[in-house]
Design a protein around this motif. Sequence first.
Motif, PDB file in Angstrom:
ATOM      1  N   LEU A  87      -1.533  -0.271  -1.422  1.00  0.00           N
ATOM      2  CA  LEU A  87      -2.190  -0.365  -0.118  1.00  0.00           C
ATOM      3  C   LEU A  87      -2.293  -1.824   0.326  1.00  0.00           C
ATOM      4  CD1 LEU A  87      -5.123   2.223  -0.379  1.00  0.00           C
ATOM      5  CD2 LEU A  87      -3.064   2.390   1.019  1.00  0.00           C
ATOM      6  N   ALA A  88      -2.500  -2.717  -0.632  1.00  0.00           N
ATOM      7  CA  ALA A  88      -2.613  -4.129  -0.294  1.00  0.00           C
ATOM      8  C   ALA A  88      -1.252  -4.775  -0.066  1.00  0.00           C
ATOM      9  CB  ALA A  88      -3.352  -4.870  -1.408  1.00  0.00           C
ATOM     10  N   ASP A  89      -0.281  -4.425  -0.905  1.00  0.00           N
ATOM     11  CA  ASP A  89       0.995  -5.145  -0.901  1.00  0.00           C
ATOM     12  C   ASP A  89       2.038  -4.571   0.052  1.00  0.00           C
ATOM     13  OD1 ASP A  89      -0.096  -6.768  -2.817  1.00  0.00           O
ATOM     14  OD2 ASP A  89       0.838  -5.724  -4.506  1.00  0.00           O
ATOM     15  N   GLN A 103      -8.925  -6.751  -2.423  1.00  0.00           N
ATOM     16  CA  GLN A 103      -9.194  -7.150  -1.038  1.00  0.00           C
ATOM     17  C   GLN A 103      -9.203  -8.668  -0.878  1.00  0.00           C
ATOM     18  OE1 GLN A 103     -12.842  -4.790  -0.406  1.00  0.00           O
ATOM     19  NE2 GLN A 103     -11.817  -3.861   1.357  1.00  0.00           N
ATOM     20  N   LEU A 137      -6.079 -10.390   0.222  1.00  0.00           N
ATOM     21  CA  LEU A 137      -5.589 -10.223   1.581  1.00  0.00           C
ATOM     22  C   LEU A 137      -5.877 -11.444   2.444  1.00  0.00           C
ATOM     23  CD1 LEU A 137      -6.627  -6.496   2.173  1.00  0.00           C
ATOM     24  CD2 LEU A 137      -4.372  -7.393   1.572  1.00  0.00           C
ATOM     25  N   ARG A 180      -2.277  -7.307   7.187  1.00  0.00           N
ATOM     26  CA  ARG A 180      -3.464  -7.527   6.371  1.00  0.00           C
ATOM     27  C   ARG A 180      -4.654  -6.760   6.914  1.00  0.00           C
ATOM     28  NH1 ARG A 180      -3.356 -14.062   4.954  1.00  0.00           N
ATOM     29  NH2 ARG A 180      -1.625 -13.970   3.444  1.00  0.00           N
ATOM     30  N   TRP A 200      -4.605  -3.935   8.504  1.00  0.00           N
ATOM     31  CA  TRP A 200      -4.441  -2.514   8.141  1.00  0.00           C
ATOM     32  C   TRP A 200      -4.815  -2.308   6.685  1.00  0.00           C
ATOM     33  CZ3 TRP A 200      -2.314   0.948   4.905  1.00  0.00           C
ATOM     34  CH2 TRP A 200      -2.156   2.264   5.351  1.00  0.00           C
ATOM     35  N   ALA A 201      -4.355  -3.212   5.819  1.00  0.00           N
ATOM     36  CA  ALA A 201      -4.649  -3.096   4.390  1.00  0.00           C
ATOM     37  C   ALA A 201      -6.147  -3.203   4.134  1.00  0.00           C
ATOM     38  CB  ALA A 201      -3.896  -4.172   3.625  1.00  0.00           C
ATOM     39  N   GLN A 202      -6.805  -4.134   4.798  1.00  0.00           N
ATOM     40  CA  GLN A 202      -8.247  -4.301   4.614  1.00  0.00           C
ATOM     41  C   GLN A 202      -8.994  -3.044   5.014  1.00  0.00           C
ATOM     42  OE1 GLN A 202     -10.702  -6.163   2.842  1.00  0.00           O
ATOM     43  NE2 GLN A 202      -9.710  -7.938   3.777  1.00  0.00           N
ATOM     44  N   SER A 238       1.308  -2.686   2.975  1.00  0.00           N
ATOM     45  CA  SER A 238       0.785  -2.337   4.302  1.00  0.00           C
ATOM     46  C   SER A 238       1.476  -3.169   5.387  1.00  0.00           C
ATOM     47  CB  SER A 238      -0.722  -2.582   4.358  1.00  0.00           C
ATOM     48  OG  SER A 238      -1.402  -1.733   3.455  1.00  0.00           O
TER      49      SER A 238
END
Length: 335
Positions: A120-122, A176, A179, A127, A129-131, A124
């Motif tokens: 989800l972090a890498d 998180q 990010l 940033r 959206w990932a957060q 996305s």
Amino acid sequence: SMMARAVVLSKPRMQFSYTQAGRGGHTRGQRGRRWGARRVVFGQSDGCAGPKCGFGRSFGMNRPLAFDNDGLAAKANAPSADSVLAAKGRSFHWARHGLSAVHAARATRLYRLCRHIDDLADESPSRAWAQQALSEVAASIRADQSDDPILQDGLTLMRECDMDPAVFLDLIAGVQSDLQPVRMPDLDALLRYCYQVAGTVGLMMCKVLDTDARAAFPHAIDLGMAMQLTNICRDIAADAKLDRRYLPASMVGHLSPAQLLRPTAAESVALQACVARLLDCADTYYQSGELGLSYLPVRARAGMLVAARVYRAIGTQLRAQDGAAGSTRAMVSPR
């Protein structure tokens, strides 16, 4: 009110306390499970003289699955988890070889859950959206419910293994933090991050392997942190390309990621000294981690020892290369 007990590692120059909470009230409903709430306190961290996601960032295990009665969720979800492991968890795949079928299945499911957070972090599109995605995952963990099949199985695994969801929330918080542009100020901050993204995995693996001895938990944290420190020393250039500098400013100065990619001769010397110091720190944590292997089931010890030794060997190789070696995964030559 909860009764808490502090477990303090024997570290002459670095204070590390980990609050082990008793089985009291819990904000996530009436399960009353609270095995790993923690308070991490750091100080005097001018060195690592004493004995700090996760799976996607430290561990990887693989073997053909065999199942027994570990619950319908394991049988239903583990094939998908196994495919994730086969595709993304090649390193240390043999660490699973000695595990029982139940423990192997659980470890695979934990891998998939942690890998899901990493992805989800890498992977996305942005940033932001990932957060948002990670914040929603954290909310689902707190609420003990989700529509996401991976999170559903993760929550089931937490109940099966009596995991404290707060530990997994710490993992999410660490991911998180990646990010944002990463500029570690000092060793304390770096070790806190290592706890979040890797020490937490060690704690969760204890529960996966039915290891409930509280004395084991600090060693499990240490092994995860040691592996993460090794990762950081190995991946300086790769992380710099992602606008991340994990090397503490207290050791290398306030270098930008761009400077890490093209250091001056003087900066290169400082980087090599920093890597050597962090690897020494990692060795101290590896020693503590290996001391805790005796708490694991007999069948799990050899695989975990192999994983630790293989990762530790990366540090040995980096030392032989003076922390550089021309490998872009470590650091580049000075300009």
